[in-house]
Scaffold this motif. Structure first.
Motif, PDB file in Angstrom:
ATOM      1  N   THR A   1      63.604  52.531  23.451  1.00  0.00           N
ATOM      2  CA  THR A   1      62.463  53.167  22.819  1.00  0.00           C
ATOM      3  C   THR A   1      62.636  54.677  22.786  1.00  0.00           C
ATOM      4  O   THR A   1      63.418  55.240  23.544  1.00  0.00           O
ATOM      5  CB  THR A   1      61.158  52.801  23.555  1.00  0.00           C
TER       6      THR A   1
ATOM      7  N   TYR B   1      59.005  54.743  18.715  1.00  0.00           N
ATOM      8  CA  TYR B   1      59.781  53.698  18.039  1.00  0.00           C
ATOM      9  C   TYR B   1      60.342  52.773  19.106  1.00  0.00           C
ATOM     10  O   TYR B   1      60.750  53.225  20.175  1.00  0.00           O
ATOM     11  CB  TYR B   1      60.915  54.321  17.226  1.00  0.00           C
ATOM     12  N   TYR B   2      60.352  51.472  18.807  1.00  0.00           N
ATOM     13  CA  TYR B   2      60.800  50.471  19.771  1.00  0.00           C
ATOM     14  C   TYR B   2      61.854  49.555  19.161  1.00  0.00           C
ATOM     15  O   TYR B   2      61.817  49.250  17.965  1.00  0.00           O
ATOM     16  CB  TYR B   2      59.615  49.615  20.227  1.00  0.00           C
TER      17      TYR B   2
ATOM     18  N   ASP C   1      63.350  45.883  18.563  1.00  0.00           N
ATOM     19  CA  ASP C   1      62.643  44.630  18.296  1.00  0.00           C
ATOM     20  C   ASP C   1      62.480  43.793  19.561  1.00  0.00           C
ATOM     21  O   ASP C   1      61.511  43.058  19.702  1.00  0.00           O
ATOM     22  CB  ASP C   1      63.394  43.822  17.239  1.00  0.00           C
TER      23      ASP C   1
ATOM     24  N   LYS D   1      59.367  45.379  21.444  1.00  0.00           N
ATOM     25  CA  LYS D   1      58.156  45.745  20.694  1.00  0.00           C
ATOM     26  C   LYS D   1      56.997  44.819  21.041  1.00  0.00           C
ATOM     27  O   LYS D   1      57.155  43.598  21.098  1.00  0.00           O
ATOM     28  CB  LYS D   1      58.459  45.679  19.191  1.00  0.00           C
TER      29      LYS D   1
ATOM     30  N   THR E   1      55.620  50.017  26.385  1.00  0.00           N
ATOM     31  CA  THR E   1      54.950  51.191  25.822  1.00  0.00           C
ATOM     32  C   THR E   1      55.534  52.451  26.440  1.00  0.00           C
ATOM     33  O   THR E   1      55.560  52.586  27.665  1.00  0.00           O
ATOM     34  CB  THR E   1      53.444  51.155  26.091  1.00  0.00           C
TER      35      THR E   1
END
Length: 124
Positions: free
Chosen positions: A49, A59-60, A62, A65, A69
């Protein structure tokens, strides 16, 4: 010289949570985006991330996600990674890194300073 120190790793059961912290030295922390990577045994270090300088943009990958956090506190020179619903495949050494400021942030080459890493182990 910038130093990044991760903490918060440990052993947790699948479905559990951990929060990692990365404390940065220096007075320019808020001038840089930050990222988290991880490396499992026998595998390449992979992007997890990224967070912008202000913390507004993230942005993470997949694979994390919706479960992980990223956040930051520029007053404390610290970036965090809250990890929920952990899976055994999340087991890895987690590294924080300082972003160079390029328009790309998925590659290790996009980062210039790295922490020593913290181990996260998720048991099934």
């Amino acid at each position: 010289q910038v130093q990044l120190v991760e903490s918060g790793g440990g052993l947790v059961q699948a479905g559990g949570s951990l929060r990692l912290s990365c404390a940065a030295s220096g007075r320019t922390f808020s001038d840089y985006g930050m990222g988290w990577f991880r490396q499992a045994p026998g595998k390449e270090r992979e992007f997890v991330t990224w967070i912008s300088r202000s913390g507004i943009s993230t942005y993470y990958s997949d694979s994390v996600k919706g479960r992980f956090t990223i956040s930051r506190d520029n007053a404390k020179n610290t970036v965090y990674l809250q990890m929920n619903s952990l899976k055994p495949e999340d087991t890895a050494v987690y590294y924080c890194a300082r972003h160079r400021g390029r328009n790309y942030y998925l590659s290790r080459d996009d980062y210039d300073y790295w922490g020593q890493g913290t181990q996260v182990t998720v048991s099934s």
